[in-house]
Design a protein around this motif. Structure first.
Motif, PDB file in Angstrom:
ATOM      1  N   PHE A  68     -28.566  16.011 -44.708  1.00  0.00           N
ATOM      2  CA  PHE A  68     -29.329  14.764 -44.501  1.00  0.00           C
ATOM      3  C   PHE A  68     -28.933  13.980 -45.875  1.00  0.00           C
ATOM      4  O   PHE A  68     -29.211  14.175 -46.721  1.00  0.00           O
ATOM      5  CB  PHE A  68     -31.125  14.875 -44.874  1.00  0.00           C
ATOM      6  CG  PHE A  68     -31.460  15.372 -43.517  1.00  0.00           C
ATOM      7  CD1 PHE A  68     -30.958  15.839 -42.418  1.00  0.00           C
ATOM      8  CD2 PHE A  68     -32.770  15.562 -43.413  1.00  0.00           C
ATOM      9  CE1 PHE A  68     -31.424  16.432 -41.433  1.00  0.00           C
ATOM     10  CE2 PHE A  68     -33.556  16.196 -42.188  1.00  0.00           C
ATOM     11  CZ  PHE A  68     -32.686  16.581 -41.357  1.00  0.00           C
ATOM     12  N   ILE A  69     -28.268  12.649 -45.401  1.00  0.00           N
ATOM     13  CA  ILE A  69     -27.710  11.920 -46.355  1.00  0.00           C
ATOM     14  C   ILE A  69     -28.469  10.456 -46.327  1.00  0.00           C
ATOM     15  O   ILE A  69     -28.432   9.902 -45.548  1.00  0.00           O
ATOM     16  CB  ILE A  69     -26.137  11.426 -45.767  1.00  0.00           C
ATOM     17  CG1 ILE A  69     -25.530  12.931 -45.732  1.00  0.00           C
ATOM     18  CG2 ILE A  69     -25.570  10.897 -46.884  1.00  0.00           C
ATOM     19  CD1 ILE A  69     -23.936  12.659 -45.004  1.00  0.00           C
ATOM     20  N   CYS A  70     -28.968  10.127 -47.725  1.00  0.00           N
ATOM     21  CA  CYS A  70     -29.703   8.866 -47.701  1.00  0.00           C
ATOM     22  C   CYS A  70     -28.750   7.918 -47.891  1.00  0.00           C
ATOM     23  O   CYS A  70     -27.818   8.003 -49.021  1.00  0.00           O
ATOM     24  CB  CYS A  70     -30.459   8.946 -49.072  1.00  0.00           C
ATOM     25  SG  CYS A  70     -31.364   7.296 -49.249  1.00  0.00           S
ATOM     26  N   GLU A  71     -28.715   7.031 -46.986  1.00  0.00           N
ATOM     27  CA  GLU A  71     -27.597   5.706 -47.033  1.00  0.00           C
ATOM     28  C   GLU A  71     -27.936   4.771 -48.095  1.00  0.00           C
ATOM     29  O   GLU A  71     -26.866   4.140 -48.272  1.00  0.00           O
ATOM     30  CB  GLU A  71     -27.587   5.051 -45.624  1.00  0.00           C
ATOM     31  CG  GLU A  71     -28.676   4.393 -45.333  1.00  0.00           C
ATOM     32  CD  GLU A  71     -28.673   3.474 -44.075  1.00  0.00           C
ATOM     33  OE1 GLU A  71     -27.592   3.497 -43.425  1.00  0.00           O
ATOM     34  OE2 GLU A  71     -29.687   2.730 -43.869  1.00  0.00           O
ATOM     35  N   VAL A  95     -26.463  13.803 -41.091  1.00  0.00           N
ATOM     36  CA  VAL A  95     -27.521  13.043 -40.659  1.00  0.00           C
ATOM     37  C   VAL A  95     -27.875  11.937 -41.549  1.00  0.00           C
ATOM     38  O   VAL A  95     -27.797  12.213 -42.809  1.00  0.00           O
ATOM     39  CB  VAL A  95     -28.730  13.768 -40.291  1.00  0.00           C
ATOM     40  CG1 VAL A  95     -29.984  12.741 -39.811  1.00  0.00           C
ATOM     41  CG2 VAL A  95     -28.635  15.038 -39.336  1.00  0.00           C
ATOM     42  N   VAL A  96     -27.632  10.684 -41.367  1.00  0.00           N
ATOM     43  CA  VAL A  96     -27.652   9.648 -42.003  1.00  0.00           C
ATOM     44  C   VAL A  96     -29.095   8.987 -41.824  1.00  0.00           C
ATOM     45  O   VAL A  96     -29.697   8.703 -40.567  1.00  0.00           O
ATOM     46  CB  VAL A  96     -26.656   8.418 -41.814  1.00  0.00           C
ATOM     47  CG1 VAL A  96     -26.674   7.143 -42.686  1.00  0.00           C
ATOM     48  CG2 VAL A  96     -25.342   9.231 -42.028  1.00  0.00           C
ATOM     49  N   GLY A  97     -29.581   8.416 -43.100  1.00  0.00           N
ATOM     50  CA  GLY A  97     -31.068   8.053 -42.710  1.00  0.00           C
ATOM     51  C   GLY A  97     -31.593   7.622 -44.171  1.00  0.00           C
ATOM     52  O   GLY A  97     -30.511   7.282 -45.036  1.00  0.00           O
ATOM     53  N   LEU A  98     -32.593   7.637 -44.424  1.00  0.00           N
ATOM     54  CA  LEU A  98     -33.416   7.193 -45.688  1.00  0.00           C
ATOM     55  C   LEU A  98     -34.319   8.118 -46.329  1.00  0.00           C
ATOM     56  O   LEU A  98     -35.026   8.720 -45.388  1.00  0.00           O
ATOM     57  CB  LEU A  98     -34.254   5.869 -45.579  1.00  0.00           C
ATOM     58  CG  LEU A  98     -33.543   4.393 -45.287  1.00  0.00           C
ATOM     59  CD1 LEU A  98     -34.316   3.484 -45.062  1.00  0.00           C
ATOM     60  CD2 LEU A  98     -32.527   4.231 -46.619  1.00  0.00           C
ATOM     61  N   CYS A  99     -33.976   8.417 -47.437  1.00  0.00           N
ATOM     62  CA  CYS A  99     -34.787   9.658 -47.889  1.00  0.00           C
ATOM     63  C   CYS A  99     -36.321   9.044 -48.326  1.00  0.00           C
ATOM     64  O   CYS A  99     -36.341   7.742 -48.303  1.00  0.00           O
ATOM     65  CB  CYS A  99     -34.169   9.913 -49.297  1.00  0.00           C
ATOM     66  SG  CYS A  99     -34.542   8.875 -50.738  1.00  0.00           S
TER      67      CYS A  99
END
Ligand SMILES: [Zn+2]
Ligand SMILES: [Zn+2]
Ligand SMILES: [Zn+2]
Ligand SMILES: [Zn+2]
Lengths: 165, 165
Positions: free
Chosen positions: B116-119, B154-158
């Motif tokens: 999970f990657i915070c953009e 997976v890209v998104g926001l933490c």
DNA sequence: AATTGAAATGTTATATTATAACATTTACAC
DNA sequence: GTGTAAATGTTATAATATAACATTTCAATT
């Protein structure tokens, strides 16, 4: 579940690929019309090249193919702009693990696709409707992570190549 | 399920990161000893740099950090060799979508990880033990595809960054 | 301790992928 | 036809990664 369509990820099966091409181009016309986006000759040409097979192509592969086909030299920026457009309209995917581009086979959604990549013949199929997205969704919720898009690239051997071993 | 350990993917939580670093380095020593692989000072230094945070670093980031720390200039090949080693020993992952490298947080297996990657803040957590692998396995069997490894980004926001919106 | 072969690193050059910045052309609305 | 925005052309360069060969280091064996 195996009607002939590029939208069914039949890359690993024997099939009349000209139908894939025709359908992909038809879809592109339709999609661009809907979006009031312009499928210019150049963009269309890039899409055609990408659809010549189910093997992803690099930007510089495309560049070379375009430059061999016509007399005038085209620069990388041109290719990347066409690819940007095709990605934005959901007609093409970039496979990060390959630095390469492949035509989108998805029926419904361009997002959350899952790719099976044959490491030997390089062909790719795109799996739609798998349960991965919902699992990730659940997992993301648990982690309080707002999930926006996912990319799943699975490397292995296609049916043909695994028997060739 | 939230004991403090770099192995629990706590990157998005407040935590004493020095413990992450210590544990990662201890694991590296142990792993290399088991494998009769040599964790040379240079390799160890690269691993330390990667573990300075939960934000993946590019090869040239690492290069610059190394070259600022010491007087002697190091060339890209050196970094890439260290990274190759660290990936081969399962201590580091390459995130294809970022062209960047992050420390492996997995307890058991280095394979089939999901990120999970915070953009926004660029931090990454590594999810282990999710059900994705088994689903892919099933899906692959159906497609007669012999699946060897997968990478899911997976890209998104933490949690932090989504509230900052 | 000297020998030695393999592994690691140094060094130089270059390949590959992608973007920036600005000029020009093209297509479409009016 | 004119004006405007989109698309393309053009040139240069950034960013990422590897190839090829020389040198050094390490550890096992003599
Ligand atoms: Zn086809
Ligand atoms: Zn194959
Ligand atoms: Zn930490
Ligand atoms: Zn964040």
């Amino acid at each position: 579940m195996s009607k002939h369509s590029p939208l069914n990820s039949i890359a690993f099966q024997n099939h009349d690929h000209s139908i894939c091409i025709d359908q992909a181009l038809a879809l592109a016309e339709q999609r661009c019309h809907q979006l009031h986006a312009r499928l210019t000759p150049q963009r269309k040409r890039v899409l055609e090249l990408i659809w010549q097979s189910h093997k992803p192509l690099g930007a510089y592969d495309l560049l070379e193919m375009l430059n061999q086909a016509s007399q005038k030299r085209i620069a990388p920026a041109t290719i990347y702009r066409a690819l940007d457009f095709l990605q934005a309209t959901g007609l093409v995917h970039r496979l990060a693990s390959l630095n390469a581009f492949t035509g989108c086979c998805a029926h419904d959604s361009h997002a959350d696709c899952c790719f099976f990549i044959c490491e030997q013949c390089r062909r790719v199929i795109e799996m739609e409707g798998n349960e991965v997205a919902s699992i990730i969704d659940k997992s993301a919720r648990q982690a309080n992570f707002s999930y926006q898009q996912l990319s799943l690239e699975v490397v292995g051997l296609c049916p043909d190549c695994r028997t060739d071993q």
